[in-house]
Write a protein that holds these residues in place. Sequence first.
Motif, PDB file in Angstrom:
ATOM      1  N   UNK A 125      -4.888   4.347   6.255  1.00 27.24           N
ATOM      2  CA  UNK A 125      -5.295   5.583   5.590  1.00 27.24           C
ATOM      3  C   UNK A 125      -4.641   5.673   4.214  1.00 27.24           C
ATOM      4  N   UNK A 126      -5.271   6.414   3.328  1.00 26.81           N
ATOM      5  CA  UNK A 126      -4.733   6.571   1.974  1.00 26.81           C
ATOM      6  C   UNK A 126      -3.534   7.511   1.994  1.00 26.81           C
ATOM      7  N   UNK A 127      -2.854   7.573   0.866  1.00 29.09           N
ATOM      8  CA  UNK A 127      -1.725   8.490   0.761  1.00 29.09           C
ATOM      9  C   UNK A 127      -2.160   9.927   0.982  1.00 29.09           C
ATOM     10  N   UNK A 128      -3.307  10.302   0.393  1.00 33.49           N
ATOM     11  CA  UNK A 128      -3.820  11.663   0.549  1.00 33.49           C
ATOM     12  C   UNK A 128      -4.107  11.970   2.020  1.00 33.49           C
ATOM     13  N   UNK A 129      -4.778  11.049   2.700  1.00 36.59           N
ATOM     14  CA  UNK A 129      -5.126  11.261   4.105  1.00 36.59           C
ATOM     15  C   UNK A 129      -3.881  11.351   4.978  1.00 36.59           C
ATOM     16  N   UNK A 130      -2.869  10.557   4.642  1.00 40.29           N
ATOM     17  CA  UNK A 130      -1.631  10.602   5.426  1.00 40.29           C
ATOM     18  C   UNK A 130      -0.881  11.913   5.236  1.00 40.29           C
ATOM     19  N   UNK A 131      -0.999  12.515   4.056  1.00 36.44           N
ATOM     20  CA  UNK A 131      -0.378  13.827   3.833  1.00 36.44           C
ATOM     21  C   UNK A 131      -0.992  14.845   4.782  1.00 36.44           C
ATOM     22  N   UNK A 162      -2.783   7.645  -4.977  1.00 31.38           N
ATOM     23  CA  UNK A 162      -2.938   8.616  -3.900  1.00 31.38           C
ATOM     24  C   UNK A 162      -4.086   8.268  -2.962  1.00 31.38           C
ATOM     25  N   UNK A 163      -5.154   7.649  -3.500  1.00 33.50           N
ATOM     26  CA  UNK A 163      -6.311   7.315  -2.670  1.00 33.50           C
ATOM     27  C   UNK A 163      -6.342   5.841  -2.286  1.00 33.50           C
ATOM     28  N   UNK A 164      -5.184   5.189  -2.379  1.00 37.12           N
ATOM     29  CA  UNK A 164      -5.028   3.788  -1.963  1.00 37.12           C
ATOM     30  C   UNK A 164      -4.387   3.749  -0.580  1.00 37.12           C
ATOM     31  N   UNK A 165      -4.853   2.853   0.314  1.00 35.82           N
ATOM     32  CA  UNK A 165      -4.218   2.739   1.644  1.00 35.82           C
ATOM     33  C   UNK A 165      -2.721   2.479   1.503  1.00 35.82           C
ATOM     34  N   UNK A 166      -1.922   3.156   2.306  1.00 35.80           N
ATOM     35  CA  UNK A 166      -0.470   3.060   2.152  1.00 35.80           C
ATOM     36  C   UNK A 166       0.066   1.681   2.529  1.00 35.80           C
ATOM     37  N   UNK A 167      -0.734   0.855   3.216  1.00 38.72           N
ATOM     38  CA  UNK A 167      -0.257  -0.496   3.535  1.00 38.72           C
ATOM     39  C   UNK A 167      -0.093  -1.344   2.277  1.00 38.72           C
TER      40      UNK A 167
END
Length: 430
Positions: A125-131, A162-167
């Motif tokens: 998931x992206x940074x935004x989605x993880x928030x 922010x919209x990049x996968x956190x991996x």
Amino acid sequence: MSNIVLKAENISKQYRLGQLGTGTISHDLNRAWAKLRGKEDPYLKVGDANDRSKSGGSDYVWSLKDINFEVKQGEVLGIIGKNGAGKSTLLKILSQVTTPTTGQVKVKGRIAALLEVGTGFHPDLSGRENIFLNGAILGMTKTEIKSKLDEIVDFSGVAKYLDTPVKRYSSGMMVRLGFAVAAHLEPEILIVDEVLAVGDAEFQEKCLGKMKDVSGQGRTVLFVSHNMPAIKSLCKTGLYLKYGEIIKQGRIEDVLSEYLYENKEIAESGIIPENFHRQAGTGEAHFKKVAVVNNTNQIVKVLQFGETFKIMLEFEVFKEISECTVCFIISNNVGDNILFGRDKNQSVLRSKKFEKGKHSVQIEMNTKMMPGNYSVTVGIIYTKEGNTIDWVENIYAFKVASSGYGGQDDYPYYTVHGFVEPDTIWNYNK
């Protein structure tokens, strides 16, 4: 009491060495049979203390043993101890990531925990989605999370990703976002493990400032770190763990003093053990001995007020090193660095070379130390790049007494003011 938000009662955690599960079928059957008969779990009676430097005779080890403490609302509790002391295990139990073998934890309010890099993040998931995911786990509505989103992103400094996968995040970016989420989603209790060591100095300062703000708003913080000045500046109370047991708890100054003094104790000879854990260094050289000696070259643990002394160092070079310098730090009993010394000629000329083999040096000190407890940290550093060859922290403890040296006056005041008395010339004019 009504203002207690977290309470640990007789917390213990046992692990079986070399096993992924709870043990063998026979062990599980023995446990079940004991439970049916109303007996205690037979494997709670066995187990070694969690001293990793020693091999034990049991397959079981107590990562934590009989931990009892409570934390009040708005309190900042510092948890300290060497690697393997049980700090992270305790935080995982408090965060309900794992369960204790015995005992219970009572919590009032929501807990946000940053235990290790990427805690609670879904890598795809992206940074935004993880928030939003983390906020939902904490029980917040989408509207509440949206109201904090800009603040979280600004604090973390990862707006571009922010919209990049956190991996695809670096460990530093992961910690930045993880801390920002944990601190800004308004939990009643914020738990932070020593992952802040991954961040740069600027971000660490931001994190410390944010934790102060959080506690100032009446929320509670539990903070684990090896950074003693940070612990001292942030925390009012402390907990010192060793081999899974509480050695001391109470005022942070008292806890730090106990921890630092105990962990500075090596052999009276000053010899550093072969298995000593080093914090940093390339390994091209190792200190073998660190000690404080008096004017007759005797190793001492206690100096009198006004007594001059020397720092004696012995180190072994395993591969020829050049353009380096030897340095030392003297710290007080709560970890503040009060003196730093280096061979200035080595730093200016940048041509000092140490051949392979054993070396020794004595550093003469004309400094009059004030009464108190102190420790010595030593290092060898490349002068150009600044890279560390060997660094040994708080390895030798010594004390300066109030009694005067060689017939000199005793220290005259009840309260000790400062740490060093300089040589000064006073010119009075009428």
